[in-house]
Motif scaffolding. Structure first.
Motif, short mmCIF file in Angstrom:
data_model
loop_
_atom_site.label_atom_id
_atom_site.label_comp_id
_atom_site.label_asym_id
_atom_site.label_seq_id
_atom_site.Cartn_x
_atom_site.Cartn_y
_atom_site.Cartn_z
N LYS A 59 59.98 -14.54 55.89
CA LYS A 59 58.84 -15.09 54.98
C LYS A 59 58.34 -16.33 55.37
O LYS A 59 57.28 -16.69 54.65
CB LYS A 59 59.97 -15.29 53.62
CG LYS A 59 60.89 -16.43 54.21
CD LYS A 59 61.68 -16.72 52.44
CE LYS A 59 63.02 -17.58 52.63
NZ LYS A 59 62.77 -18.85 53.33
N ASN A 60 58.68 -16.77 56.35
CA ASN A 60 58.04 -17.92 56.90
C ASN A 60 57.01 -17.74 57.83
O ASN A 60 56.17 -18.48 58.22
CB ASN A 60 58.97 -19.13 57.56
CG ASN A 60 60.02 -19.42 56.81
OD1 ASN A 60 59.72 -19.95 55.65
ND2 ASN A 60 61.42 -19.45 57.26
N VAL A 61 56.55 -16.40 58.39
CA VAL A 61 55.65 -15.79 58.89
C VAL A 61 54.34 -15.58 58.25
O VAL A 61 54.48 -14.90 57.37
CB VAL A 61 56.20 -14.84 60.10
CG1 VAL A 61 54.87 -14.12 60.74
CG2 VAL A 61 57.36 -15.24 61.06
N LEU A 62 53.38 -16.22 58.73
CA LEU A 62 52.08 -16.14 57.93
C LEU A 62 51.29 -15.07 58.42
O LEU A 62 50.63 -14.19 57.89
CB LEU A 62 51.19 -17.14 57.71
CG LEU A 62 51.90 -18.50 56.93
CD1 LEU A 62 51.20 -19.60 57.18
CD2 LEU A 62 52.21 -18.12 55.58
N PHE A 63 51.41 -14.77 59.82
CA PHE A 63 50.55 -13.81 60.56
C PHE A 63 51.57 -13.37 61.65
O PHE A 63 52.25 -14.38 62.35
CB PHE A 63 49.37 -14.37 60.93
CG PHE A 63 48.53 -13.36 61.79
CD1 PHE A 63 47.76 -12.23 61.34
CD2 PHE A 63 48.57 -13.35 63.39
CE1 PHE A 63 46.98 -11.51 62.14
CE2 PHE A 63 47.94 -12.41 64.01
CZ PHE A 63 47.29 -11.55 63.37
N ALA A 64 51.27 -12.13 61.91
CA ALA A 64 51.94 -11.51 63.52
C ALA A 64 51.11 -10.44 63.64
O ALA A 64 50.89 -9.32 62.98
CB ALA A 64 53.65 -11.22 63.16
#
Length: 130
Positions: A59-64
């Motif tokens: 949930k802390n990843v905005l983009f990958a």
């Protein structure tokens, strides 16, 4: 047919790290906060896609996202952006790799149990070395 593969790298070049090569390097993005790229050598879409998918579970990843710069280069670039106040891209990658290792271990154990059940045997001790 020998000329057809003249420009292709030798088959061992996509497996073995050369002297001085690091498997993974991190490059911080100077244009955007809390983002950077991981360059993973000697890998392809298989690893790039599974790592990207696992990063997106956080949930802390905005983009990958990932890309392969060139089809003859066995290198994957994984781009990650995280919530700056929650974690760093390096933390997110470490968590993703740890979670993937746990998932693979669980899958391996379930597979071995299913094989043993099908064979009608007890779980074999020799599996513990793999």
């Amino acid at each position: 047919r020998e000329n057809a593969t003249m420009n292709a790298p030798h088959h061992s070049e996509h497996i073995e790290l050369l002297d001085g090569e690091d498997k993974v390097t991190y490059v911080e993005d100077t244009q955007m906060t809390s983002s950077g790229s991981f360059v993973i050598l000697k890998e392809d879409h298989t690893l790039g896609n599974i790592v990207r998918a696992q990063l997106l579970e956080d949930k802390n990843v905005l983009f990958a996202g990932y890309r392969m710069p060139h089809p003859l280069e066995f290198k994957v670039v994984v781009k990650v952006r995280t919530r700056a106040d929650q974690c760093t891209p390096k933390d997110a990658m470490l968590t993703a790799v740890k979670d993937l290792r746990n998932q693979i271990h669980s899958l391996k154990e379930r597979f071995r149990a299913a094989v043993d059940e099908k064979r009608g045997t007890e779980p074999a001790a020799q599996y513990n070395n793999y």
